[in-house]
Structures are given as structure tokens and as C-alpha cells.
Design an enzyme around this catalytic site. Sequence first.
Site: not given
Length: 650
Positions: A155-156, A312, A320
Site C-alpha cells: 500500500n502506497e 483513494e 494528517w
Amino acid sequence: MEQSRWLRRTGPARLEYGADYNPEQWPRAVWDDDVRAMRTAGVTIVTLGVFSWALLEPAEGQYDFGWLDDAMDLLHRNGIAVDLATATASPPPWLATGHPEILPVDADGVTLGPGGRQHWRPTSPVFRTHALRLTRALAERYRDHPALVAWHVSNELGCHNVHDYSDDAAAAFRSWLRTRYETLDALNAAWGTAFWSQHISDWAQILPPRRAASFPNPTQQLDFRRFSSDALKEHLRAERSVLREVTPDVPVTTNFMVMGDTRGMNYADWAAEVDFVSNDHYVQPGPGRDELSFSANLTGGLAGGRPWFLMEHSTSAVNWQPVNRAKRPGELARDSLTHVAYGADAVCFFQWRQSAAGAEKYHSGMIPHAGEDSALFRAVTDLGRRLGDLATLAGTPRTPARAAILFDWESWWATEADSHPSSRLRYRQEALDWYTAFLNLGVRVDVLPVAAALDGYALVVAPILHMLPGALATRLTGFVAAGGHLVTTYFSGIVDENDHVWLGGYPGPLRDLLGLRIEEFGPLLDDEAVTLDNGATGTLWTDRIDVTAPDVEVLARYTSGDQAGRPAVTWRRGASYVSTRLGPAGLAPVLGDLLARAGVTSELPPGLRGRVELAVRGGYRFLINRTASPVELDDGTELPGTGVVIVAAR
Ligand code: GLA
Ligand code: GLA
């Protein structure tokens, strides 16, 4: 580029809609509510298992797939497809404590602890072994599951761990350098080690650019960036090869982060490694929505103009940023549809149900804390309906514009390196300034990786193309010789691929093309600005330009500062140079002139230019309202503030 593959599913083409789904955060009873609400919202796909390693493999080699079987079956019974993660993004506590040698080390030598996520060294052989074992176990278990339509590697990749300075990284860096240079002589020449007593006499002396007493060797830093991007790409390839071996019919992707300042991964170089490009994007208050459009456009460029997957974005606030603003009415749909305008065939969010616990509990989801009885869930459901109505768009490539902006990760890295004439240059911001100037003039522009073919483009802007290897200079010169128009800016064409300066006056390989020569740079202090005779103001940078060819036209001259009287913006037979930062407002007249010379015109009626952004996919025109006020379209209908209409070509 491979990229011919989309999801493993049958049935009519459609735009996919969904989110990261983390059922393990909720009691089983909630899952039934989840799938019912997913159907209400029009969800077609979820990404499952991204952070599930610790539950899937609670102890080394002991798997618990029962809950995931249940989730996969439940989703399938409800007609929802699964993009299944390999679950390797966040190593479980037993691995991090049992094998602390997987933990990354920063430039100061500090080992990063577990407890967050992505606490692994891209080059750790121990981590790799564990990750590939889990990947294989998942692939073997779910290979024939009818819900499985794609694999989501990790992921990422590189979100938190791209630059690791550990001993594993040092060893892998050495072997990467051996492949690149073969001999120490070649490496010493490339790194310019005659400087500051850095001559390397044994490969073992090579280290990552750890915190040093002064500026680390610039080429070492550049190569470390290249190596770090490659190391994660190798991890992607390693998981991919397990997946392709076990499930050759299931496409493999991983979510890129083409957004904001994220720069560690050279996605132009990664794009060919995935079956389809996926991206994550979050809007940030400063750069705003032009940045969203720019990122979506560049993602489309990475995908070679073909459809891609928005893995996403957020329905509303994130958690964040220093201050996390909720989206205003209309922004959810406009943001999503802007991605669709630039080629997204899937619109997904992080995440389905907003968490009640954990570091992201204040990050929005498709179902907010307030539940389904909320304006947010109604907006989510409306968007699902809208995407359902747009099924005919699926698979439609974007229609190329006549102008392009070139984007190059290596120039980004090199431009913003230390010990330069100015530490204030911002590579991506300059590109974004040009992008906004195009939008303000109502002219479509494609954002392309620098290696993209330029056939068919009348005008190409290469902002701060600082690193200009000889072959690229030749290609751009050829583009102009063939009748194309090239625009470049300050601090372009300065160094070769080893970060060595092209000698004889700047900008080395572009001097003849531009018909000018620069002996000294004139960076500006933070509070300095210079005026131009076209009324614009320059900041950040100036150049002391001497014109060397008789047919150079000076489009604007400095009227103040050290360069007063000298050219600021020039043009010569299709090659143009802009020597200062003009910003979107100052670029408008310059770009207007250059577009006219290149014969590129707006495809929007004059009344819409600037207020409305146009994107074209096949027979569909996307009209995106950049403002909060309604705009009357040429057919008399109204485009609401913050709205998007998609019009089929008549
Ligand atoms: C990234 C991650 C997600 C989540 C979001 C929050 O995109 O992939 O897991 O943390 O950020 O914005
Ligand atoms: C000092 C050092 C030199 C050089 C200059 C640069 O004087 O002794 O080696 O680095 O700074 O300004």
C-alpha cells in the site's frame, strides 16, 4: 507499457465505485449493515486487507483466513468485487519484535520503531521473505474466489519508508551502483569524487548519504534517490511475480501517490510495472483544486492516456494536515468527477466506514461517525448514482490536447538539491503555475512524463528542466526542428544525468536552440521582486541573458533590478525561454502570446474561459466549474457553482 488489463470480471462495462474496507475494525454484526449500505450507495468494489497482516498471520507461519473468507463471501453474495491487498504494508508486532533487523534507519542513524505502519526496510531480505510467504498464501487461498478482481500490492509503497539508510540499504546500494557503473573509475568520474577528497578505492567504502558534516556528494544523493525508488520497485516486482505465477489471470496494481510534495518514487519509471495505474490523491488547502486536476492529469499521462484507477481520495476531511477542513457542499462530487475527467474509471475512497479508534479516527469515510443519516452519506449515494449513469464512459481514453507540460522526477530531485544558487526553487509549483495559467486561459493541456512521445503536440512547456541529458536535449531540439513550439524556464538545461554542469555558458545544450547565453544566475532574495516591461512582476530568479542569435525576439524585458534592460522572456523560431518566476497571473499574457504563435486555441466559448475547466474523453466533454458561483453555459443551461456537467458530443 503493459497496462492492457483491467479488472478480472465479466458483465457490462462500468465505472467502479468504492473504498478501502476494513471489516476487522468492526464486530461481525456491522458487516451485514456494511454490505446493505454499500448497495444503497452504489458501491461496486472494495479494497480489502490492506492492514490485515497481524490478523491474517497472528504468529509466524500460522494463518487465520477464516474471517477473510467470510468477508470475501459476504461481499460476493452482495455483488461487490474485491481488490485484494497482499496485506504486507504494515508488518505485525511479532515480526517487528522478533526481527528488529527489518526496521528502517533514518539519515541520522535512528532506527524507527514499530507501532505506526510501514516500518520496514525496502531492501531487508528478512522482510522480503516474510512478505512473499504471505503473498503466496493469499494468492493460493483466493485464486479462484469469484470476488477477486485485482491484486493490490502492499500500500502506497514508500509513503513513510522510501529513504532507508540501514546496513541492508548500504549493501543493496553498492550492488545497484555496481550494475550502474561496473567499475569504480566510472563511479568516481560520475560522482566527481576528485572534489573534497572523496575518491573511492573500494566498493566497501560506499555508504548511503547519511547525515554528514557538510553537504553530501550531490551525485551520491541523486543516485541514492534513484536507488531508493528502484528498491521499492523491486519489492513491487517481487510480490507481483508471486501473484502472476499463482494467478496469471488477475491483474496487479499498487496505489501511487501522485500528489503534493510526494516525490520519492519515480512513477514514470514504475508505470510499466503494473497492469493498470492506480493513484491516491488528497486535496491540500494551499495548492487547492488546480493541484488535484494537475495530479489527475499527470496520472492519466503515466497511464499513457488510458483509464486508471483512483484508489483513494477523501469524502471530506483528512486527519494528517495541521488543520483538517471538511469539504464544502459539491466538492466531494467535483473532486471525484475531476479524476474521472482525466481518465479514472474507478472512484474509491479511504475508507468505507470512518474508524472509531486508531490514528485515523478523524479521517472521513463514506459512512461518517454520524452514520447513514447524514449529509455526507447522502452525497456519497448521489455520487454513486451519478457514476452508475456514466457507465458508457468506461474504457474511453482521454482525447489528447494540443499542448503539454512535461514532468520529470529526476529534474525535481536535482532542482531542489542542496548547495544551489537558491534553496527556494520549487519544481512542482512552477509546473503547477503553468497549469493554472492554462486553466485560466481555458486551454486544455496534458501533463506528461518527460519521456512521452510528443507527436501531435503543438506547444510543449518544460518548466525547470534542470537535468537535461544529451539525448533529451536532442529530442527536444528535434521537436522544435519538426515545427513544435518548446517553452522552458530558468534553471533548465544546466546539468547532465550525473549532475555535472554543461560548460560554456547556460543553458548548455539549449543555448543554440534558444539563441542566448547566460554567464551568471540572478536569484532573488525572498523580499525582492523585479518588474518587466509587459507589466508583470518576477520573483525567485532572474538570469543575466545575452542574446547570441539575430533572430531572437525579446517578448519581455526587465525594467528593474540587476538585469534591467536585459531580456526576461525570449522566443526564437519556436523555442522560448522564461527567466523568472511569473506566477499564474504573470504567465497569462506570455502564455497567451506563445499559444497564438503555436496556433493553439481554447475550445471553450470566451465567457467560460477561466471559470470552467474543460477535459475531453472520447465523445464526452467535462465542464468543471472552478468557482463557487453558477456559470451560464452556451446552451442556456446553468452549471452550478462547484458543479460538473458531462456533455456527450452532438
Ligand atoms: C493513505 C493510506 C491510507 C490512509 C490515507 C489517509 O492514502 O493509504 O491507508 O492512511 O492515506 O488519508
Ligand atoms: C571555505 C572552505 C573552502 C570552500 C569555501 C566555500 O572557505 O575552506 O573549501 O568550501 O568555504 O565558500
